[in-house]
Design a protein around this motif. Structure first.
Motif, short mmCIF file in Angstrom:
data_model
loop_
_atom_site.label_atom_id
_atom_site.label_comp_id
_atom_site.label_asym_id
_atom_site.label_seq_id
_atom_site.Cartn_x
_atom_site.Cartn_y
_atom_site.Cartn_z
N ARG A 33 0.83 -1.21 0.00
CA ARG A 33 0.00 0.00 0.00
C ARG A 33 0.86 1.25 0.00
N ARG A 34 1.92 1.25 0.81
CA ARG A 34 2.82 2.42 0.88
C ARG A 34 3.49 2.67 -0.47
N ILE A 35 3.94 1.61 -1.13
CA ILE A 35 4.58 1.75 -2.44
C ILE A 35 3.59 2.31 -3.45
N ILE A 36 2.37 1.80 -3.46
CA ILE A 36 1.35 2.28 -4.39
C ILE A 36 1.03 3.74 -4.12
N GLN A 37 0.85 4.11 -2.85
CA GLN A 37 0.54 5.50 -2.51
C GLN A 37 1.68 6.43 -2.92
N ALA A 49 -7.63 12.59 -13.23
CA ALA A 49 -6.91 11.35 -13.53
C ALA A 49 -6.44 10.68 -12.25
N GLU A 50 -5.98 11.49 -11.28
CA GLU A 50 -5.54 10.93 -10.01
C GLU A 50 -6.69 10.23 -9.30
N THR A 51 -7.86 10.85 -9.31
CA THR A 51 -9.04 10.24 -8.69
C THR A 51 -9.37 8.92 -9.35
N GLU A 52 -9.26 8.87 -10.67
CA GLU A 52 -9.55 7.65 -11.42
C GLU A 52 -8.55 6.54 -11.06
N VAL A 53 -7.29 6.89 -10.95
CA VAL A 53 -6.26 5.90 -10.60
C VAL A 53 -6.49 5.39 -9.18
N ILE A 54 -6.77 6.30 -8.25
CA ILE A 54 -7.00 5.91 -6.86
C ILE A 54 -8.22 5.00 -6.76
N GLU A 55 -9.29 5.33 -7.49
CA GLU A 55 -10.49 4.48 -7.48
C GLU A 55 -10.19 3.09 -8.02
N ALA A 56 -9.34 3.01 -9.04
CA ALA A 56 -8.99 1.70 -9.62
C ALA A 56 -8.24 0.85 -8.58
N PHE A 57 -7.29 1.44 -7.90
CA PHE A 57 -6.54 0.69 -6.89
C PHE A 57 -7.41 0.36 -5.68
N THR A 58 -8.28 1.29 -5.28
CA THR A 58 -9.17 1.05 -4.16
C THR A 58 -10.15 -0.07 -4.50
N GLY A 61 -8.80 -3.33 -4.03
CA GLY A 61 -8.46 -3.65 -2.64
C GLY A 61 -7.02 -3.36 -2.27
N LEU A 62 -6.36 -2.54 -3.05
CA LEU A 62 -4.93 -2.27 -2.80
C LEU A 62 -4.70 -0.98 -2.02
N LEU A 63 -5.70 -0.14 -1.88
CA LEU A 63 -5.55 1.08 -1.08
C LEU A 63 -6.61 1.15 -0.03
#
Length: 63
Positions: A33-37, A49-58, A61-63
């Motif tokens: 999680r720390r590496i992804i963040q 775009a950042e919101t879209e990327v964060i939603e994809a990882f969330t 289940g990775l964030l």
């Protein structure tokens, strides 16, 4: 969605010597999680775009 790899630095993401060899599964998830963040923060995406990327990882289940 933009290609995530277009915005990632070519510098190594992991310094293997810094990671614990006997980490538990829970600790490895925290490290991941720390590496992804950190990677998302370094990408310098526009807010949409950042919101879209964060939603994809969330959603994965990775964030």
């Amino acid at each position: 969605m933009p290609n995530i790899l277009d915005h990632v630095s070519q510098a190594p993401v992991l310094e293997i010597d810094d990671l614990p060899r006997s980490a538990t599964r829970k600790e490895w998830f925290a490290i991941t999680r720390r590496i992804i963040q950190d990677t998302i923060a370094d990408m310098k995406l526009d807010p949409a775009a950042e919101t879209e990327v964060i939603e994809a990882f969330t959603g994965a289940g990775l964030l």
